[in-house]
Scaffold this motif. Sequence first.
Motif, PDB file in Angstrom:
ATOM      1  N   HIS A  78      12.924   9.356 -20.622  1.00 25.68           N
ATOM      2  CA  HIS A  78      12.379   7.999 -20.634  1.00 25.68           C
ATOM      3  C   HIS A  78      12.648   7.325 -19.298  1.00 25.68           C
ATOM      4  N   TYR A 104      17.021  11.045 -19.421  1.00 32.84           N
ATOM      5  CA  TYR A 104      17.225   9.601 -19.403  1.00 32.84           C
ATOM      6  C   TYR A 104      18.640   9.254 -18.938  1.00 32.84           C
ATOM      7  N   GLU A 108       5.029   7.078 -18.137  1.00 30.95           N
ATOM      8  CA  GLU A 108       6.284   6.403 -17.762  1.00 30.95           C
ATOM      9  C   GLU A 108       6.811   6.932 -16.438  1.00 30.95           C
ATOM     10  N   ARG A 145       5.131   9.907 -22.152  1.00 33.66           N
ATOM     11  CA  ARG A 145       6.236  10.198 -21.238  1.00 33.66           C
ATOM     12  C   ARG A 145       5.756  10.464 -19.809  1.00 33.66           C
ATOM     13  N   HIS A 157      15.383   3.512 -23.478  1.00 30.71           N
ATOM     14  CA  HIS A 157      15.255   4.646 -24.409  1.00 30.71           C
ATOM     15  C   HIS A 157      14.929   4.171 -25.826  1.00 30.71           C
ATOM     16  N   PRO A 182       7.322  -0.730 -25.932  1.00 26.83           N
ATOM     17  CA  PRO A 182       8.109  -0.476 -24.723  1.00 26.83           C
ATOM     18  C   PRO A 182       8.785  -1.737 -24.207  1.00 26.83           C
TER      19      PRO A 182
END
Length: 636
Positions: A178, A147, A231, A228, A182, A196
Amino acid sequence: MTMNRKKHLMIGWCLIAFIFTAYAQNEHSVTYQLVENIGYRGDDINDPYAKERCVLDVYYPENEKGFPTVVWFHGGGITGGQKFIPKELKEKGLAVVAVNYRLSPKVKAPAYIDDAAAAIAWTFKHIADYGGDPSKIVISGHSAGGYLIAMVGLDKSWLQKYGEDADKLAGIVDFSGHAITHMTVRAERGIKDTQPIIDEYAPLYHVRKDAPPLLLITGDREMEMLGRYEENAYFYRMMKLVGHPDVRLYELDGFNHGAMATPAFHILLQYVNELAKKADANPSAADREVGTSFSNPLDVAFGDPYVIYDAVTARYYMYGTGGGANNGFAAYSSADLLNWEPEGQVYYASNENGWSDSTAAWGGAYWAPEVYAHKGKFYLFYSAQWKSNPGKELENFRIGVAVADKPTGPFIDLPGGPLFDPGYPIIDANVYFADDGRMFLYYSRCCYKHPVESEVATWARQKGWYDEIEESWVYGVELKPDFSGVIGEPVLCLRPPVVMDDAQAEWESRSVTSKEVNRRWTEGSFTFKHGDTYYMMYSANHFAGENYAVGYATAKHPLGPYTKASNNPVLEKNTPSGGTVTGTGHSSVLFLPDGRMLCVYHARTKKTGNERVVFIDAMEIDENGVLKVNGPTTRP
């Protein structure tokens, strides 16, 4: 990603592991060194927690040059974890910079993102000291580390704060980080981890087509943490939609969030090797083997030359005193440091915020321009005659700052007049950008009305030559972040020797002992850091005479105390040995991506007469910290 591709990855990463094991065996003759706990925010941090956490380790192949570097950030949810050198990256012909950063809840966003940027900026500035190639830096990390590197690599403002450009990164490799904001950033705001959001603290918020090459790796979507994979799949798709030419996504079938790192390291190694080969095959202007084919002197009539490289235009830009400019400054540009083209006048004193007096002595004395790229702008520091002169002083020089969007200007003065008024004339501004984000201004207090008692002054008086000897001294002071002024009081850094048996007295006093003029100069300073030592190069003697020469001093803090080097002067006239070059001085240093340093300075030859012209020569710092300039040289 198709199921076939997932299956191929399962077989492929095992093959990659074998390939890199074989590669490591071929590296058996290379010795690797580990330097631990280097502070990447400088030596002057007052916060004990920052001192503890803002450190990094450098693992590198000893006595090798031009190798790639992986800057590695550990995971741990931004609430835990420690730096480490991944075993999969050891003895692979590359350097690893392993970074610690501050953690929540002791700090809150964006402190840890800023730490990541500071560590990456440190690597840009220092990896060449270890033999690494700054054009081959890949940033990578797992989970929280992924991230952080995605944030710094995509949002250019973080590295701009430290004077670096995220687009200079060779690549970004994100291990299951992420893409949304985060979860720890959300937790600091009281938002649960299953809610989110996408805001300025989300890599997704900063998708752009001109980002460095991006490699996203996740574990199995059915085994990953909190969606994850999905994303990163969306991250991948949005980067493709904005037109990014080199973004890849790998899903590692059968591996959960923690276990995916093992195969991912081997993909990372393959990717680094690919990027390094690409950099070698397609060097930019900054990466080419420059500095060996230029001619001396250059066909550029500048005094006080200063050179920068601009990655956007892939050209070097040179600024200096004179060069045909009228009440301002001109510039030249080059792709190779050999062929220089005039860019015309880039600064005019008559601009809307101008503060100088072009009718004063020396045509307003527009001298010694230096340009710095900072936070997406270009800042020109220079000296000139100040129009506020109630005492009608002949030398009323101050330092100004002008800003432009491009290296070719037009540069417009910042409002408010000169940078600051110390109460005496000053010239030769030089700025050092420290690792911790602070900036320091160095300048020379002029000789004008500054008589100083010394054994040299007494000697000249006894000879009946001069009643007094005036001196110029170099000072340093911290700059305000917006260049609107200074912080604190200036600190004396360098001055001419007081006693005649000082090892520096002979060469620094030649303008007096040759009966040239009743002045001793310490001016034209240039400060940089090499390893853990600060180097300040400076010029002594009369700038218009043959004895102008360059020395250097070292310190452990940007403001000293500085100790002059025993091998001074490191650059001086070569006429005693049959050469034709005199008046060597006002040097600056151009740092090349491969770690080499070039000394840029002005001098005169028998052919150019009194006109100053530009020279560029190689310089080096040996294993004992001794600085050497391999010049002056003359080449057609």
